[in-house]
Design an enzyme around this catalytic site. Sequence first.
Site, PDB file in Angstrom:
ATOM      1  N   SER A 192       0.830  -1.189   0.000  1.00 30.77           N
ATOM      2  CA  SER A 192       0.000   0.000   0.000  1.00 30.77           C
ATOM      3  C   SER A 192       0.878   1.258   0.000  1.00 30.77           C
ATOM      4  O   SER A 192       1.759   1.392  -0.840  1.00 30.77           O
ATOM      5  CB  SER A 192      -0.960  -0.039   1.198  1.00 30.77           C
ATOM      6  OG  SER A 192      -1.965   0.932   1.079  1.00 30.77           O
ATOM      7  N   ASP A 207      -5.511  -2.569  -3.476  1.00 28.81           N
ATOM      8  CA  ASP A 207      -4.575  -2.346  -2.374  1.00 28.81           C
ATOM      9  C   ASP A 207      -4.056  -3.639  -1.750  1.00 28.81           C
ATOM     10  O   ASP A 207      -4.823  -4.513  -1.329  1.00 28.81           O
ATOM     11  CB  ASP A 207      -5.272  -1.514  -1.305  1.00 28.81           C
ATOM     12  CG  ASP A 207      -4.307  -0.919  -0.305  1.00 28.81           C
ATOM     13  OD1 ASP A 207      -3.728  -1.682   0.488  1.00 28.81           O
ATOM     14  OD2 ASP A 207      -4.112   0.313  -0.328  1.00 28.81           O
TER      15      ASP A 207
END
Length: 260
Positions: A19, A143
């Site tokens: 991320s 993500d």
Amino acid sequence: MLQALFEHDVRPDLVVGTSVGAINGALIAADPTPRAVDHLRAVWEELASQRIFAGSVLARVGTLMRTRTHLHPREPLRDLLMAHLPVQTFAELRVPFQCVAASIERAAERWFTDGALVDAVLASCAVPGLLPAVEIGGEHYVDGGLVHSIPVGRAVALGAGTIYVLHVGRIDRPLRPPTRPWEVALVAFEIARRHRFAADLAALPPGVTVHVLPSGNPSPPGAGNLRYRDFSGVADRIDRAHAAAGAYLDRSGAASDGAT
């Protein structure tokens, strides 16, 4: 945290990121020197000034109605990465780097280790609902925190013996039972985010050491995590984490373990 490590003569020879850690990690792997600290500060100042998540409520609603999947376009973040990353491929990085994203079609993690760097980083930090999924090779990715929030296990699998966890949450603070309705979802999210990390720590092989550097924030996760567009506290968080990580390294003697 990175500045504190450099001040204690710890240098990375492997970086793995998830991320937002994929953004920071790629920049560190491209320049694994103290210069990276100033570079990252500049990036985050630019994130605040350029407003990657900019737009009025009407603009964000308009984007959501048009796309039906996300509130913000990815182009501002892509432009920022293209401007600040000095290389375009994994092969050009100065130390090995890997980042993870979640495949929608396979409901599985994918570790990016070669090829185009910016696309992989964008995939790793494509927060569902905020940014669009990234298509790579006919597969769509979101993500990486959904499948591997803090990839200690990956570092171990790649042969790391001493691991420093530079996290952007508050995993150094224990959770507590919720007492308000909105805290129920936040605590549930934190459990989901942390459980694999806890399992990785419990399964560390002999001889592997993990240092979770402190963030300098004494409070457990709260509703402030939802204010994703507010960058006003970034400078203060950086300074507090630097002081806390430096004190931890002084106290524990962790820097003598070597670099990884």
